[in-house]
Scaffold this active site. Structure first.
Site, PDB file in Angstrom:
ATOM      1  N   ASP A  67     -48.387  30.833 -17.761  1.00 30.04           N
ATOM      2  CA  ASP A  67     -48.953  31.804 -16.827  1.00 30.04           C
ATOM      3  C   ASP A  67     -48.243  31.636 -15.479  1.00 30.04           C
ATOM      4  O   ASP A  67     -47.269  30.891 -15.372  1.00 30.04           O
ATOM      5  CB  ASP A  67     -50.468  31.637 -16.728  1.00 30.04           C
ATOM      6  CG  ASP A  67     -50.902  30.269 -16.197  1.00 30.04           C
ATOM      7  OD1 ASP A  67     -50.071  29.541 -15.597  1.00 30.04           O
ATOM      8  OD2 ASP A  67     -52.080  29.931 -16.372  1.00 30.04           O
ATOM      9  N   PHE A  68     -48.740  32.276 -14.455  1.00 29.44           N
ATOM     10  CA  PHE A  68     -48.089  32.254 -13.142  1.00 29.44           C
ATOM     11  C   PHE A  68     -47.999  30.855 -12.538  1.00 29.44           C
ATOM     12  O   PHE A  68     -47.159  30.605 -11.683  1.00 29.44           O
ATOM     13  CB  PHE A  68     -48.831  33.188 -12.174  1.00 29.44           C
ATOM     14  CG  PHE A  68     -50.212  32.707 -11.843  1.00 29.44           C
ATOM     15  CD1 PHE A  68     -50.436  31.923 -10.721  1.00 29.44           C
ATOM     16  CD2 PHE A  68     -51.294  33.020 -12.650  1.00 29.44           C
ATOM     17  CE1 PHE A  68     -51.711  31.460 -10.416  1.00 29.44           C
ATOM     18  CE2 PHE A  68     -52.568  32.566 -12.363  1.00 29.44           C
ATOM     19  CZ  PHE A  68     -52.776  31.778 -11.232  1.00 29.44           C
TER      20      PHE A  68
END
Length: 157
Positions: free
Chosen positions: A34-35
């Site tokens: 994810d980020f």
């Protein structure tokens, strides 16, 4: 050492059989995270699937051959139930080991225990129930030849 492409290269990509199952090393790439650089929870399903598929491949059972009826009638394996415990996160660039062990081998199903580890640290534990199905999706019994292969110990190196 130079390895020619073909079976030897495929075997290297497929991990290795152990006395009680299979191991596969995978690297965490940017696309898996994810980020924040932590592995997105659904990506673990991909790693587990690769472990199960390569376990079968090194045992000499290919999904294509199953579908084409190489062991009698055409068949496939389908995940019927999966329980996953997320214990610790993996991060970008980690090298993980996917371990797959047969817990139960029945007439129409297989129950597998799988783990994803980073070194000695267990990150994920999963129990996967896999059903044997016909091409139309109905349950069927596992061919004896497939059952014998899956129940056989790993060959000596």
């Amino acid at each position: 050492m130079v390895i020619a492409y073909g079976r030897a290269m495929n075997d290297l990509l497929s991990g290795w059989l152990t006395d009680d199952g299979h191991c596969l090393d995978v690297r965490v790439y940017f696309e898996d995270t994810d980020f924040s650089g932590v592995v997105y929870h659904a990506r673990y399903l991909h790693f587990l699937e690769r472990g199960r598929t390569d376990f079968l491949r090194l045992k000499g059972i290919g999904h294509r051959e199953l579908a084409e009826g190489a062991y009698g009638e055409p068949m496939a394996f389908a995940v019927r139930q999966m329980g996953i415990e997320f214990l610790r996160p993996a991060r970008i660039d980690d090298v993980l080991r996917v371990e797959t062990r047969t817990h139960l081998l029945g007439g129409a199903r297989i129950v597998l225990d799988q783990k994803i580890l980073r070194g000695d640290e267990v990150l994920i534990e999963a129990r996967v129930k896999v059903a044997v199905i016909s091409p139309d999706g109905r349950p069927r019994r596992m061919p004896e030849a497939v059952s014998a292969i899956l129940g056989a110990p790993a060959p000596s190196p």
